[in-house]
Design a protein around this motif. Sequence first.
Motif, short mmCIF file in Angstrom:
data_model
loop_
_atom_site.label_atom_id
_atom_site.label_comp_id
_atom_site.label_asym_id
_atom_site.label_seq_id
_atom_site.Cartn_x
_atom_site.Cartn_y
_atom_site.Cartn_z
N ASN A 74 42.13 40.94 53.29
CA ASN A 74 41.32 41.38 52.15
C ASN A 74 41.88 42.54 51.33
OD1 ASN A 74 39.19 39.49 52.86
ND2 ASN A 74 38.69 40.91 54.51
N PRO A 75 43.18 42.56 51.03
CA PRO A 75 43.66 43.61 50.13
C PRO A 75 43.38 43.21 48.68
CG PRO A 75 45.47 42.17 50.68
CD PRO A 75 44.27 41.65 51.45
N ALA A 76 43.19 44.16 47.82
CA ALA A 76 43.03 43.87 46.39
C ALA A 76 44.41 43.78 45.76
CB ALA A 76 42.20 44.96 45.71
N ILE A 77 44.65 42.71 45.01
CA ILE A 77 45.94 42.46 44.36
C ILE A 77 45.74 42.51 42.85
CG2 ILE A 77 47.92 40.94 44.18
CD1 ILE A 77 47.36 41.85 47.06
N ASP A 78 46.30 43.52 42.21
CA ASP A 78 46.21 43.67 40.75
C ASP A 78 47.33 42.84 40.12
OD1 ASP A 78 46.00 44.41 38.12
OD2 ASP A 78 46.18 46.57 38.48
N LEU A 79 46.96 41.83 39.33
CA LEU A 79 47.96 40.93 38.77
C LEU A 79 48.62 41.46 37.51
CD1 LEU A 79 46.44 39.05 40.78
CD2 LEU A 79 46.89 37.18 39.19
N SER A 80 48.12 42.57 36.95
CA SER A 80 48.75 43.11 35.75
C SER A 80 50.09 43.76 36.13
CB SER A 80 47.83 44.16 35.10
OG SER A 80 47.64 45.27 35.97
N PRO A 81 51.07 43.75 35.23
CA PRO A 81 50.99 43.28 33.84
C PRO A 81 51.24 41.79 33.67
CG PRO A 81 53.15 44.22 34.23
CD PRO A 81 52.38 44.38 35.52
N THR A 82 51.49 41.05 34.78
CA THR A 82 51.75 39.61 34.65
C THR A 82 50.56 38.91 34.02
OG1 THR A 82 53.16 39.70 36.63
CG2 THR A 82 52.43 37.52 35.90
N ASN A 105 44.13 51.07 48.32
CA ASN A 105 43.42 49.81 48.59
C ASN A 105 43.74 48.71 47.58
OD1 ASN A 105 42.00 50.70 46.36
ND2 ASN A 105 40.16 51.25 47.52
N VAL A 106 44.62 49.00 46.62
CA VAL A 106 45.04 48.01 45.63
C VAL A 106 46.55 48.02 45.56
CG1 VAL A 106 44.93 47.25 43.22
CG2 VAL A 106 42.94 48.33 44.27
N VAL A 107 47.17 46.83 45.59
CA VAL A 107 48.61 46.72 45.43
C VAL A 107 48.92 45.78 44.27
CG1 VAL A 107 49.11 47.19 47.86
CG2 VAL A 107 48.77 44.83 47.11
N GLY A 108 50.14 45.85 43.79
CA GLY A 108 50.50 45.05 42.63
C GLY A 108 51.42 43.89 42.94
N ALA A 109 51.69 43.65 44.22
CA ALA A 109 52.61 42.57 44.58
C ALA A 109 52.30 42.06 45.97
CB ALA A 109 54.06 43.05 44.52
N LEU A 137 45.10 30.26 42.25
CA LEU A 137 46.39 29.71 42.65
C LEU A 137 47.43 29.91 41.56
CD1 LEU A 137 48.24 28.09 44.54
CD2 LEU A 137 47.27 25.99 43.56
N ALA A 138 47.05 29.62 40.32
CA ALA A 138 47.98 29.82 39.20
C ALA A 138 48.34 31.29 39.05
CB ALA A 138 47.36 29.29 37.90
N GLY A 139 47.37 32.18 39.29
CA GLY A 139 47.64 33.61 39.19
C GLY A 139 48.63 34.08 40.24
N TYR A 140 48.43 33.64 41.49
CA TYR A 140 49.37 34.01 42.55
C TYR A 140 50.78 33.49 42.24
CZ TYR A 140 45.37 35.18 45.57
OH TYR A 140 44.22 35.74 46.11
N GLU A 141 50.86 32.24 41.80
CA GLU A 141 52.16 31.64 41.54
C GLU A 141 52.87 32.29 40.37
OE1 GLU A 141 51.41 27.13 43.34
OE2 GLU A 141 51.46 27.44 41.16
N ALA A 142 52.12 32.97 39.51
CA ALA A 142 52.74 33.67 38.37
C ALA A 142 53.35 35.00 38.77
CB ALA A 142 51.70 33.88 37.26
N LEU A 143 52.98 35.53 39.92
CA LEU A 143 53.50 36.83 40.35
C LEU A 143 54.97 36.69 40.76
CD1 LEU A 143 50.51 38.19 42.47
CD2 LEU A 143 51.20 38.91 40.17
N PRO A 144 55.84 37.50 40.22
CA PRO A 144 57.28 37.34 40.48
C PRO A 144 57.68 37.40 41.94
CG PRO A 144 56.92 38.82 38.62
CD PRO A 144 55.57 38.57 39.24
N MET A 145 57.00 38.23 42.75
CA MET A 145 57.41 38.40 44.15
C MET A 145 56.73 37.40 45.08
SD MET A 145 57.65 42.55 44.57
CE MET A 145 57.95 42.40 46.33
#
Length: 206
Positions: A74-82, A105-109, A137-145
Motif C-alpha cells: 500500500n505505498p502511494a505512487i505519484d504518477l506525475s510528471p508522467t 509515504n509517497v514515492v514517484g517510481a 494499468l495504463a498509468g503503471y505501464e506509462a511509468l518509465p521505471m
Amino acid sequence: MTAFATRPRPAEPHVTFQDFVASRPDEEKWELIEGCFVMQAQPSIDHQIISSNLDRLLNDALERTAPGRIAVPNPAIDLSPTIRGHTYVPDIAIIDLAELEPGQNVVGALYLAVEIISPSDRRRLSSLDRRKIDVKLAGYEALPMCEAVLLVEQRAFDVTLSERTGSGWVRRRMTDPDDRLVIASAGLECRLGDVYARTTLARARR
C-alpha cells in the motif's frame, strides 16, 4: 484495491494528495484518479491473505536477487510528471530502498505494481468512461521505471502478468494453480497456487 467507499470527490487545486491524506483518519485509504480523491473500502480477508503471500514471496526473491529493492504494501505512487492528477495505491509495489527517507509515504517510481482485483475495479469511471483497473494499468505501464504489473483475481485462480520488453508490453494470463508464475525483474518463480495459499479458494480445493 477494493471497492469505492464514497463517491469520488474533486481535488481542490491548492490541496496536494499528501495534504489531503494527512487530514484524514489513519485507517482510511485514498487514491487520486483523474483529479478526484477516491476512498477504498476495507479489503476482504482473502484479499489480505493474497497480499501477505505475495509480500513474502517477493521479498524472499528480492533478498536473493536484488537487495536494493523492497516489496511494500500500500505505498502511494505519484504518477506525475508522467501523468498529472493521478496517485495510486497498489496492494504491493517494489520500490528502490535508496530513494526512501524517514517519514516518507509517497514515492514517484516503482518497478512492479500488484493489484488484487475486486468487482468495483471493473466499474467505469464517469470522467473517463473506462474501467478503473484499465486506467490504473495504463498509468503503471506509462511509468518509465515500471517493469511489470501483476493483476490478481481473488475469487478464482487467475492472474495476468504484464511485462515490459524491448518492443513494448507483453501480457500473460495464468489460471491453473500449477502454472509457474515467473517475474524475471523481481527474481520470482513460484506456483500460481502459492499466491493463493491458505485462502478460502485454496482450502476449497482440498
